[in-house]
Design a protein around this motif. Structure first.
Motif, mmCIF file in Angstrom:
data_model
loop_
_atom_site.group_PDB
_atom_site.id
_atom_site.type_symbol
_atom_site.label_atom_id
_atom_site.label_comp_id
_atom_site.label_asym_id
_atom_site.label_seq_id
_atom_site.Cartn_x
_atom_site.Cartn_y
_atom_site.Cartn_z
ATOM 1 N N LYS A 9 0.830 -1.203 0.000
ATOM 2 C CA LYS A 9 0.000 0.000 0.000
ATOM 3 C C LYS A 9 0.863 1.252 0.000
ATOM 4 C CE LYS A 9 -2.746 -0.203 3.518
ATOM 5 N NZ LYS A 9 -3.810 -0.098 4.521
ATOM 6 N N GLY A 10 1.989 1.174 0.663
ATOM 7 C CA GLY A 10 2.888 2.323 0.715
ATOM 8 C C GLY A 10 2.358 3.472 1.553
ATOM 9 N N GLU A 11 1.580 3.167 2.552
ATOM 10 C CA GLU A 11 1.002 4.211 3.399
ATOM 11 C C GLU A 11 2.112 4.994 4.102
ATOM 12 O OE1 GLU A 11 -1.782 4.480 7.347
ATOM 13 O OE2 GLU A 11 -2.174 2.886 5.918
ATOM 14 N N GLU A 12 2.003 6.306 4.039
ATOM 15 C CA GLU A 12 2.994 7.156 4.690
ATOM 16 C C GLU A 12 2.767 7.173 6.199
ATOM 17 O OE1 GLU A 12 3.732 11.016 3.199
ATOM 18 O OE2 GLU A 12 3.672 10.358 1.124
ATOM 19 N N ARG A 13 3.868 7.160 6.928
ATOM 20 C CA ARG A 13 3.795 7.193 8.376
ATOM 21 C C ARG A 13 4.077 8.591 8.900
ATOM 22 N NH1 ARG A 13 6.639 2.073 10.804
ATOM 23 N NH2 ARG A 13 4.677 1.722 11.845
ATOM 24 N N THR A 14 4.218 9.536 7.992
ATOM 25 C CA THR A 14 4.476 10.912 8.390
ATOM 26 C C THR A 14 3.530 11.846 7.656
ATOM 27 O OG1 THR A 14 6.143 11.225 6.662
ATOM 28 C CG2 THR A 14 6.940 10.479 8.805
ATOM 29 N N ALA A 33 -1.909 25.995 10.893
ATOM 30 C CA ALA A 33 -3.299 25.930 11.356
ATOM 31 C C ALA A 33 -4.174 25.166 10.368
ATOM 32 C CB ALA A 33 -3.850 27.334 11.589
ATOM 33 N N GLU A 34 -3.949 25.364 9.076
ATOM 34 C CA GLU A 34 -4.747 24.677 8.054
ATOM 35 C C GLU A 34 -4.363 23.208 7.941
ATOM 36 O OE1 GLU A 34 -5.338 28.526 5.083
ATOM 37 O OE2 GLU A 34 -3.884 26.969 4.551
ATOM 38 N N ARG A 35 -3.090 22.922 8.000
ATOM 39 C CA ARG A 35 -2.594 21.568 7.735
ATOM 40 C C ARG A 35 -2.712 20.631 8.932
ATOM 41 N NH1 ARG A 35 -1.652 17.200 6.096
ATOM 42 N NH2 ARG A 35 0.162 16.442 5.010
ATOM 43 N N PHE A 36 -2.697 21.205 10.140
ATOM 44 C CA PHE A 36 -2.725 20.402 11.359
ATOM 45 C C PHE A 36 -3.842 20.861 12.287
ATOM 46 C CE2 PHE A 36 1.519 20.148 9.652
ATOM 47 C CZ PHE A 36 1.788 18.792 9.724
ATOM 48 N N PRO A 37 -5.091 20.624 11.879
ATOM 49 C CA PRO A 37 -6.215 21.031 12.730
ATOM 50 C C PRO A 37 -6.182 20.264 14.057
ATOM 51 C CG PRO A 37 -6.977 19.652 10.924
ATOM 52 C CD PRO A 37 -5.528 19.914 10.685
ATOM 53 N N GLN A 38 -6.520 20.945 15.115
ATOM 54 C CA GLN A 38 -6.503 20.360 16.451
ATOM 55 C C GLN A 38 -7.884 20.434 17.067
ATOM 56 O OE1 GLN A 38 -3.435 19.186 17.960
ATOM 57 N NE2 GLN A 38 -2.846 19.392 15.813
ATOM 58 N N ASN A 39 -8.070 19.654 18.090
ATOM 59 C CA ASN A 39 -9.292 19.707 18.856
ATOM 60 C C ASN A 39 -8.906 19.776 20.325
ATOM 61 O OD1 ASN A 39 -11.919 19.750 19.608
ATOM 62 N ND2 ASN A 39 -12.295 17.586 19.277
ATOM 63 N N THR A 74 11.815 24.409 3.871
ATOM 64 C CA THR A 74 12.060 23.013 3.502
ATOM 65 C C THR A 74 10.767 22.248 3.697
ATOM 66 O OG1 THR A 74 13.595 21.153 3.793
ATOM 67 C CG2 THR A 74 12.805 22.218 5.797
ATOM 68 N N THR A 75 10.806 20.959 3.439
ATOM 69 C CA THR A 75 9.673 20.092 3.741
ATOM 70 C C THR A 75 10.027 19.283 4.967
ATOM 71 O OG1 THR A 75 8.938 19.983 1.450
ATOM 72 C CG2 THR A 75 8.208 18.211 2.909
ATOM 73 N N TYR A 76 9.211 19.405 5.980
ATOM 74 C CA TYR A 76 9.403 18.677 7.231
ATOM 75 C C TYR A 76 8.483 17.463 7.233
ATOM 76 C CZ TYR A 76 11.708 22.945 8.792
ATOM 77 O OH TYR A 76 12.551 24.014 8.903
ATOM 78 N N ASN A 77 9.011 16.328 7.654
ATOM 79 C CA ASN A 77 8.216 15.117 7.827
ATOM 80 C C ASN A 77 7.946 14.957 9.312
ATOM 81 O OD1 ASN A 77 8.035 14.059 5.109
ATOM 82 N ND2 ASN A 77 10.243 13.852 5.245
ATOM 83 N N LEU A 78 6.692 15.093 9.689
ATOM 84 C CA LEU A 78 6.293 15.035 11.086
ATOM 85 C C LEU A 78 5.542 13.747 11.355
ATOM 86 C CD1 LEU A 78 4.971 18.685 11.184
ATOM 87 C CD2 LEU A 78 7.186 17.883 11.998
ATOM 88 N N PRO A 79 5.657 13.206 12.556
ATOM 89 C CA PRO A 79 4.898 11.989 12.889
ATOM 90 C C PRO A 79 3.405 12.216 12.699
ATOM 91 C CG PRO A 79 6.426 12.562 14.658
ATOM 92 C CD PRO A 79 6.440 13.695 13.673
ATOM 93 N N LYS A 80 2.694 11.184 12.251
ATOM 94 C CA LYS A 80 1.240 11.294 12.053
ATOM 95 C C LYS A 80 0.547 11.754 13.326
ATOM 96 C CE LYS A 80 0.029 9.734 7.879
ATOM 97 N NZ LYS A 80 -0.790 10.431 6.954
#
Length: 89
Positions: A9-14, A33-39, A74-80
């Motif tokens: 499947k190649g699911e991304e973990r980040t 704020a747009e990319r990482f909505p919180q509750n 840059t592009t940062y890869n953050l944990p899901k």
């Protein structure tokens, strides 16, 4: 067998966060704020307040007022786990 299926499947973990060259801290706060909505929701003002915490760079820039210029384009890869969706409560 399940491991092979996951690999296929190649699911991304980040989650990726790209900060283009030329973005101001206001642009970056909006993107976060747009990319990482919180509750509960975290708005751009709250993110900007976090960017005003210069305690981690005081050794290299004791007169810095905020982190602008220290968040490199840059592009940062953050944990899901960094990305949580808004729940419908």
């Amino acid at each position: 067998m399940q491991v092979l299926q996951e690999l296929e499947k190649g699911e991304e973990r980040t989650s990726k966060l790209t900060i283009p060259e030329g973005f101001s801290r206001f642009d970056i706060a909006k993107r976060i704020a747009e990319r990482f909505p919180q509750n509960p929701p975290v708005d751009e003002k709250a993110i900007l307040a976090l960017m005003d915490d210069v305690s981690l760079i005081k050794d290299i820039d004791p007169v810095a007022k905020n982190l602008e210029g220290y968040m490199y384009p840059t592009t940062y890869n953050l944990p899901k786990a960094s990305q949580t969706s808004k729940s419908s409560k």
